[in-house]
Write an enzyme that holds these catalytic residues in place. Structure first.
Site, PDB file in Angstrom:
ATOM      1  N   HIS A 125       1.222   4.351  -3.074  1.00  0.00           N
ATOM      2  CA  HIS A 125       1.516   3.562  -4.241  1.00  0.00           C
ATOM      3  C   HIS A 125       0.516   2.246  -4.446  1.00  0.00           C
ATOM      4  O   HIS A 125       0.440   1.938  -5.522  1.00  0.00           O
ATOM      5  CB  HIS A 125       3.020   3.011  -3.738  1.00  0.00           C
ATOM      6  CG  HIS A 125       3.470   1.845  -4.834  1.00  0.00           C
ATOM      7  ND1 HIS A 125       3.685   0.743  -4.594  1.00  0.00           N
ATOM      8  CD2 HIS A 125       4.002   2.185  -6.118  1.00  0.00           C
ATOM      9  CE1 HIS A 125       4.252   0.166  -5.709  1.00  0.00           C
ATOM     10  NE2 HIS A 125       4.269   0.849  -6.721  1.00  0.00           N
ATOM     11  N   GLU A 163      -2.551   3.325  -6.228  1.00  0.00           N
ATOM     12  CA  GLU A 163      -2.183   3.768  -7.544  1.00  0.00           C
ATOM     13  C   GLU A 163      -2.292   2.327  -8.317  1.00  0.00           C
ATOM     14  O   GLU A 163      -3.003   2.211  -9.365  1.00  0.00           O
ATOM     15  CB  GLU A 163      -0.720   4.195  -7.617  1.00  0.00           C
ATOM     16  CG  GLU A 163      -0.195   4.337  -9.014  1.00  0.00           C
ATOM     17  CD  GLU A 163       1.058   4.022  -9.369  1.00  0.00           C
ATOM     18  OE1 GLU A 163       1.273   3.255 -10.264  1.00  0.00           O
ATOM     19  OE2 GLU A 163       1.980   4.567  -8.679  1.00  0.00           O
ATOM     20  N   HIS A 164      -1.908   1.153  -7.652  1.00  0.00           N
ATOM     21  CA  HIS A 164      -1.884  -0.106  -8.364  1.00  0.00           C
ATOM     22  C   HIS A 164      -3.354  -0.507  -8.222  1.00  0.00           C
ATOM     23  O   HIS A 164      -3.734  -1.161  -9.687  1.00  0.00           O
ATOM     24  CB  HIS A 164      -1.137  -1.180  -7.431  1.00  0.00           C
ATOM     25  CG  HIS A 164       0.420  -1.132  -7.908  1.00  0.00           C
ATOM     26  ND1 HIS A 164       1.090  -2.411  -8.108  1.00  0.00           N
ATOM     27  CD2 HIS A 164       1.393  -0.245  -7.986  1.00  0.00           C
ATOM     28  CE1 HIS A 164       2.326  -2.050  -8.447  1.00  0.00           C
ATOM     29  NE2 HIS A 164       2.426  -0.843  -8.477  1.00  0.00           N
ATOM     30  N   GLU A 171       7.984  -6.350  -6.208  1.00  0.00           N
ATOM     31  CA  GLU A 171       8.403  -5.050  -6.965  1.00  0.00           C
ATOM     32  C   GLU A 171       9.485  -4.503  -5.788  1.00  0.00           C
ATOM     33  O   GLU A 171      10.708  -4.035  -6.143  1.00  0.00           O
ATOM     34  CB  GLU A 171       7.612  -3.908  -6.892  1.00  0.00           C
ATOM     35  CG  GLU A 171       7.827  -2.790  -7.564  1.00  0.00           C
ATOM     36  CD  GLU A 171       6.768  -1.644  -7.654  1.00  0.00           C
ATOM     37  OE1 GLU A 171       7.279  -0.351  -7.958  1.00  0.00           O
ATOM     38  OE2 GLU A 171       5.444  -1.843  -7.506  1.00  0.00           O
TER      39      GLU A 171
END
Length: 416
Positions: free
Chosen positions: A46, A49-50, A126
């Site tokens: 993840h 991906e950022h 997040e």
């Protein structure tokens, strides 16, 4: 027409040409997600991906956004337990520019240390956002409980502690191991020229390692688990779940239809009983999630703090009635129409089609046409539903999660 081929570089390419539209969706899929992580690097899929949006050797983060805007495009990405996808939807005339932006992000991202530290703070926010959303938190926890001891139990987003340990070197190592040519699928749907598409991608990803090391996952035996989180919130959030079916199981469509009957719509049994008849919840539904190695069935309800036990009793009542009486032919036919409708609606945009064919090739190494999918839904019989019902009607097998103000004995309430 759907065309599935392997480029000279070894990367799989799946294309669905829709000549009457003026747009195109281009996605790069990687078969890498939280199942491929360790406790130490949890959340790295993840986080990568950022970071692919945070600048390349050729573009700053701002320039990536501006260049997408210049072609009338929409760019995004998502990470799951088994896959990561980066995609752009744009005008058909700008497919070459969209592909170039994606390839630049994919091959030339800088992973600047200063940007990494800033993005770690963003991901920590997040994490806080998910924890402040009890419904999302409950879903994450039930997944962890159902797959306890297995790769599918790992959190997609990671933890603040695991994020601190992610470095440039650990990212480069993960990319070299997971972002390999045999582990990537390029998915394209919309209006485009097939020859041009092949030329856009064929030689651009050769620097990636050719093969991912073989991995095998052996699922441990499932045992029900329970967790209660006491929080000062206005509503209690309840999840009950157990192991389900993998994405390639022949009973996949039967369980999907049974899920629709139980809690997939406003006419479903759980909605009508828990909300409409008993007035216990505003939101109540069930879901059947499938992965390449397993899956799970989950029931959710958001209820008043003093109605948790009543809601669980209502859910148990519906499971008991399903076991005793099964479903009706009318319920099955209605579920088929709903499932077909939802499927067709999802394909009425190029992103939906790109997601469908890309995921199928990545995880199943095959793609179903819309006609085949409709036929798979239609072919489910009452006997199939009866057989798959046995997977979800044993209340004693359910794990349970509760987030609310009051601490209760979930095991006792569910199994009593």
């Amino acid at each position: 027409m759907i065309i599935n081929k392997t480029l000279n570089c070894g990367i799989r390419l799946v294309m669905e040409e829709i000549p009457y539209v003026k747009s195109v969706s281009v996605g790069i899929w990687v078969k890498a997600g939280s199942v491929d992580e360790t406790d130490k690097n949890s959340g790295i899929s993840h986080f990568i991906e950022h970071m692919l949006f945070k600048g390349t050797d050729n573009r700053s983060a701002k320039q990536i956004a501006e260049d997408v805007d210049k072609i009338g495009g929409q760019i995004n990405a998502f990470t799951g337990k088994e896959a990561t996808c980066y995609y752009i939807k744009t005008l058909a005339t700008n497919i070459d520019k969209a592909a170039e932006i994606l390839i630049d992000m994919f091959m030339n991202s800088k992973f600047d240390k200063i940007e990494m530290e800033k993005e770690k703070r963003v991901v920590c926010e997040e994490i806080k956002m998910i924890e402040d959303s009890p419904e999302d938190d409950a879903h994450d926890i039930i997944s962890e409980l159902v797959f306890k001891g297995n790769p599918l139990a790992k959190s997609i987003i990671g933890t603040p502690s695991s994020l601190k340990g992610i470095t440039q070197n650990s990212i480069k190592r993960y990319l070299s191991e997971e972002y390999t040519r045999d582990n990537i699928v390029i998915s394209i749907s919309g209006s485009f020229d097939q020859k041009q598409v092949c030329e856009l991608f064929d030689s651009k990803l050769m620097k990636l390692n050719p093969e991912k090391a073989a991995k095998s996952y052996e699922l441990t035996q499932y045992q029900p688990s329970y967790k209660v989180k006491v929080k000062d919130i206005e509503q209690s959030h309840l999840c009950m779940g157990l192991r389900g079916l993998s994405i390639d199981d022949e009973r996949y469509y039967a369980l999907a239809l049974l899920n629709n009957i139980m809690g997939g719509s406003m006419s479903s049994r759980l909605f009508q009983n828990i909300r409409e008849e008993k007035g216990l919840a505003y939101s109540v539904y069930s879901m059947a999630s499938s992965f390449s190695i397993s899956g799970y069935f989950n029931i959710y309800a958001g209820v008043s703090h003093d109605k948790v036990k009543d809601a669980i009793l209502g859910i148990k009542e519906e499971l008991r009635l399903l076991k005793q009486n099964g479903v009706t032919a009318e319920e099955l036919q209605t579920a088929k129409e709903q499932l077909k409708g939802n499927y067709i609606f999802s394909l009425e945009n190029v992103n939906g089609r790109m997601f469908s064919i890309g995921k199928n090739i990545l995880l199943l190494n095959k793609v179903y046409t819309p006609e085949e999918t409709i036929q798979n839904i239609e072919s489910v019989t009452m006997e199939d539903i009866k057989a798959v019902s046995e997977l979800i009607t044993d209340v004693a097998k359910y794990s349970g999660v509760l987030i609310g103000r009051n601490k209760i004995d979930m095991k006792k309430v569910i199994q009593s």
